[in-house]
Design an enzyme around this catalytic site. Structure first.
Site, PDB file in Angstrom:
ATOM      1  N   CYS A 116       0.824  -1.217   0.000  1.00  0.00           N
ATOM      2  CA  CYS A 116       0.000   0.000   0.000  1.00  0.00           C
ATOM      3  C   CYS A 116       0.858   1.267   0.000  1.00  0.00           C
ATOM      4  O   CYS A 116       0.391   2.331  -0.392  1.00  0.00           O
ATOM      5  CB  CYS A 116      -0.934   0.006   1.206  1.00  0.00           C
ATOM      6  SG  CYS A 116      -2.042  -1.398   1.188  1.00  0.00           S
ATOM      7  N   HIS A 264      -3.593   7.105   1.101  1.00  0.00           N
ATOM      8  CA  HIS A 264      -3.843   5.775   0.519  1.00  0.00           C
ATOM      9  C   HIS A 264      -5.251   5.362   0.924  1.00  0.00           C
ATOM     10  O   HIS A 264      -5.625   5.477   2.097  1.00  0.00           O
ATOM     11  CB  HIS A 264      -2.804   4.775   1.034  1.00  0.00           C
ATOM     12  CG  HIS A 264      -3.255   3.361   0.936  1.00  0.00           C
ATOM     13  ND1 HIS A 264      -3.683   2.818  -0.254  1.00  0.00           N
ATOM     14  CD2 HIS A 264      -3.394   2.376   1.865  1.00  0.00           C
ATOM     15  CE1 HIS A 264      -4.058   1.559  -0.048  1.00  0.00           C
ATOM     16  NE2 HIS A 264      -3.891   1.265   1.230  1.00  0.00           N
ATOM     17  N   ASN A 294     -10.116  -0.697  -2.040  1.00  0.00           N
ATOM     18  CA  ASN A 294      -8.697  -0.444  -1.760  1.00  0.00           C
ATOM     19  C   ASN A 294      -7.891  -1.062  -2.903  1.00  0.00           C
ATOM     20  O   ASN A 294      -7.888  -2.274  -3.074  1.00  0.00           O
ATOM     21  CB  ASN A 294      -8.357  -1.095  -0.412  1.00  0.00           C
ATOM     22  CG  ASN A 294      -6.896  -0.973  -0.023  1.00  0.00           C
ATOM     23  OD1 ASN A 294      -6.024  -0.850  -0.866  1.00  0.00           O
ATOM     24  ND2 ASN A 294      -6.638  -1.033   1.271  1.00  0.00           N
TER      25      ASN A 294
HETATM   26  N1  ACO Z   1     -19.487  -9.422   5.935  1.00  0.00           N
HETATM   27  C1  ACO Z   1     -20.227  -9.657   7.038  1.00  0.00           C
HETATM   28  N2  ACO Z   1     -19.675  -9.998   8.222  1.00  0.00           N
HETATM   29  C2  ACO Z   1     -18.328 -10.094   8.259  1.00  0.00           C
HETATM   30  C3  ACO Z   1     -17.522  -9.875   7.136  1.00  0.00           C
HETATM   31  C4  ACO Z   1     -18.170  -9.531   5.937  1.00  0.00           C
HETATM   32  N3  ACO Z   1     -17.480  -9.279   4.795  1.00  0.00           N
HETATM   33  N4  ACO Z   1     -16.231 -10.041   7.503  1.00  0.00           N
HETATM   34  C5  ACO Z   1     -16.214 -10.369   8.789  1.00  0.00           C
HETATM   35  N5  ACO Z   1     -17.482 -10.403   9.244  1.00  0.00           N
HETATM   36  C6  ACO Z   1     -17.946 -10.687  10.611  1.00  0.00           C
HETATM   37  C7  ACO Z   1     -16.961 -11.539  11.384  1.00  0.00           C
HETATM   38  O1  ACO Z   1     -17.154 -12.909  11.124  1.00  0.00           O
HETATM   39  C8  ACO Z   1     -17.291 -11.155  12.791  1.00  0.00           C
HETATM   40  O2  ACO Z   1     -18.454 -11.823  13.202  1.00  0.00           O
HETATM   41  P1  ACO Z   1     -18.639 -12.342  14.726  1.00  0.00           P
HETATM   42  O3  ACO Z   1     -18.567 -11.101  15.571  1.00  0.00           O
HETATM   43  O4  ACO Z   1     -19.955 -12.990  14.694  1.00  0.00           O
HETATM   44  O5  ACO Z   1     -17.482 -13.254  14.948  1.00  0.00           O
HETATM   45  C9  ACO Z   1     -17.635  -9.682  12.699  1.00  0.00           C
HETATM   46  O6  ACO Z   1     -18.006  -9.450  11.343  1.00  0.00           O
HETATM   47  C10 ACO Z   1     -16.480  -8.792  13.049  1.00  0.00           C
HETATM   48  O7  ACO Z   1     -15.320  -9.301  12.391  1.00  0.00           O
HETATM   49  P2  ACO Z   1     -13.928  -8.660  12.526  1.00  0.00           P
HETATM   50  O8  ACO Z   1     -12.938  -9.415  11.706  1.00  0.00           O
HETATM   51  O9  ACO Z   1     -13.661  -8.418  13.974  1.00  0.00           O
HETATM   52  O10 ACO Z   1     -14.235  -7.332  11.758  1.00  0.00           O
HETATM   53  P3  ACO Z   1     -13.806  -5.883  12.109  1.00  0.00           P
HETATM   54  O11 ACO Z   1     -14.909  -5.199  12.810  1.00  0.00           O
HETATM   55  O12 ACO Z   1     -12.450  -5.846  12.727  1.00  0.00           O
HETATM   56  O13 ACO Z   1     -13.706  -5.296  10.667  1.00  0.00           O
HETATM   57  C11 ACO Z   1     -12.013  -4.706   9.117  1.00  0.00           C
HETATM   58  C12 ACO Z   1     -12.803  -5.844   9.753  1.00  0.00           C
HETATM   59  C13 ACO Z   1     -12.953  -3.859   8.282  1.00  0.00           C
HETATM   60  C14 ACO Z   1     -10.964  -5.285   8.219  1.00  0.00           C
HETATM   61  C15 ACO Z   1     -11.414  -3.871  10.266  1.00  0.00           C
HETATM   62  O14 ACO Z   1     -10.606  -4.670  11.082  1.00  0.00           O
HETATM   63  C16 ACO Z   1     -10.622  -2.746   9.794  1.00  0.00           C
HETATM   64  O15 ACO Z   1     -11.149  -1.724   9.453  1.00  0.00           O
HETATM   65  N6  ACO Z   1      -9.279  -2.901   9.773  1.00  0.00           N
HETATM   66  C17 ACO Z   1      -8.369  -1.933   9.307  1.00  0.00           C
HETATM   67  C18 ACO Z   1      -7.492  -2.493   8.318  1.00  0.00           C
HETATM   68  C19 ACO Z   1      -7.933  -2.189   6.940  1.00  0.00           C
HETATM   69  O16 ACO Z   1      -8.900  -1.590   6.639  1.00  0.00           O
HETATM   70  N7  ACO Z   1      -7.096  -2.587   6.052  1.00  0.00           N
HETATM   71  C20 ACO Z   1      -7.297  -2.293   4.704  1.00  0.00           C
HETATM   72  C21 ACO Z   1      -6.321  -2.986   3.906  1.00  0.00           C
HETATM   73  S1  ACO Z   1      -4.692  -2.829   4.507  1.00  0.00           S
HETATM   74  C22 ACO Z   1      -4.136  -1.348   4.066  1.00  0.00           C
HETATM   75  O17 ACO Z   1      -4.502  -0.826   3.066  1.00  0.00           O
HETATM   76  C23 ACO Z   1      -3.171  -0.712   4.931  1.00  0.00           C
END
Ligand code: ACO
Length: 337
Positions: A116, A264, A294
């Site tokens: 990224c 980014h 992304n």
């Molecule tokens: N659709 C529906 N539900 C989902 C999905 C989906 N696509 N993906 C995961 N879930 C569910 C999980 O199974 C979990 O369910 P549970 O609570 O019943 O176990 C729940 O949603 C929460 O899952 P988490 O993995 O904890 O999701 P989180 O709230 O952390 O969100 C995300 C995930 C969006 C990736 C978040 O961690 C985030 O914003 N991270 C930042 C990193 C990022 O955005 N990186 C981008 C790419 S890297 C970069 O460019 C630097």
């Protein structure tokens, strides 16, 4: 000592629009979850048979950037290509773009592997070559074909919904006015977090023995990316902010001096967090992740091109590019447009 400036910008995204509803037909997800967590409404995916690949999309974006820079393809002295999804494991995409553009000279081509942060790293590499006087025109490209390497089953849903395909390019050229163009670049990495956002591949120690153990039939290859989402989020918001402030300080600038920040496009929540932390207005930050997801190394040049096309960047503006990603790597570019 010379200075470089952006002389031309271009971008390309595949025509095939994939909405959140489209993804919900492939896996257990929904529009509300994706929009709430990431801000993404749709992304573009290469479609089988549309002729696109990482190098081809990079070539299409580069062609526009070269035309807008009003130079000939044969004026290019160096190609710097940033991607984490190259067409081939080797060689890199830089040489492929040289061939696709029909460049008749034997200019060097460097591939940058900083995910990224790839475009920011690539701009910094290009800037150094121009600063020393070694080269005059450098073509910098960021391009990704993510859709070819994501797990679109329920298992991969937290990652697969985030990424999209596309490319952006910039021609960096020697500036005739000192003080105009790229003022400074700032790069960092912290290898202790390698595995928090990573993908095992054909040369990893893990790969050969584990692939056989996990997949005796060889039909379910574990090559999909892994991301520790909350960990990445926490580090991203800290490093983004730090490296923007570092760049401003190096140039005696204040946050108020920023006319346009192009972060980014990792996740809209990350961009909004940075905006709030730095107390920037909506006019000072450009986001288009809603439309493209992304696109990793391509996200900054696609966003920069759109912001410029929409007249949101004007001569004399202070423009800041900032990135954070796998490695971890992060960086910023401070420019006077
Ligand atoms: N659709 C529906 N539900 C989902 C999905 C989906 N696509 N993906 C995961 N879930 C569910 C999980 O199974 C979990 O369910 P549970 O609570 O019943 O176990 C729940 O949603 C929460 O899952 P988490 O993995 O904890 O999701 P989180 O709230 O952390 O969100 C995300 C995930 C969006 C990736 C978040 O961690 C985030 O914003 N991270 C930042 C990193 C990022 O955005 N990186 C981008 C790419 S890297 C970069 O460019 C630097």
């Amino acid at each position: 000592m010379y200075q470089s400036k952006i002389a031309g910008l271009g971008s390309y995204v595949p025509e095939n629009v994939v909405t959140n509803d489209d993804l919900s037909k492939l896996m257990d997800t929904n529009d509300a979850w994706i929009q709430e967590r990431t801000g993404i409404k749709e992304r573009r995916h290469i479609k089988k048979g549309d002729g696109n690949s990482t190098s081809v999309m990079g070539f299409k974006a580069a062609k526009i950037a070269i035309e807008r820079a009003k130079i000939s393809k044969d004026d290019i002295d160096l190609i710097v290509f940033a991607t984490l999804s190259p067409d081939l494991y080797f060689p890199g995409c830089g040489v492929m773009v040289q061939e696709l553009l029909g460049i008749n000279n034997t200019c060097p081509a460097i591939d940058v592997r900083d995910q990224c942060s790839g475009f920011v790293y690539a701009i910094s590499v290009a800037d150094q070559f121009i600063k020393t006087g070694m080269y005059k025109n450098v073509l910098v490209i960021g391009s990704e074909n993510h859709s070819g390497g994501l797990d679109f089953s329920d298992r991969g849903r937290s990652i697969s919904v985030i990424f999209g395909d596309g490319a952006g390019a910039a021609v960096l050229t020697r500036s005739n006015h000192i003080g105009q163009g790229i003022l400074s670049t700032h790069l960092h990495s912290e290898g202790k977090h390698v595995m928090e956002l990573s993908q095992k591949g054909p040369s990893t120690e893990y790969w050969v023995p584990q692939i056989i153990a996990d997949n005796p039939q060889g039909d379910d290859i574990p090559y999909y990316p892994y991301m520790n989402g909350p960990f990445v989020f926490k580090h991203a918001i800290t490093r983004f902010t730090e490296v923007i402030l570092e760049g401003l300080k190096a140039n005696g600038l204040e946050i108020d001096d920023i006319n346009m920040l192009i972060p980014h496009q990792a996740n809209l929540r990350i961009s909004q967090f940075i905006q709030q932390k730095l107390k920037l207005s909506d006019d000072q930050v450009f986001n288009n992740i809603q439309k493209y997801g992304n696109t990793t190394a391509a996200s900054i040049p696609i966003a920069l091109t759109e912001a410029w096309e929409q007249g949101k960047i004007k001569d004399g503006d202070t423009v800041v590019l900032a990135a954070f990603g796998s490695g971890f790597t992060w960086g910023s570019v401070i420019m006077e447009w």
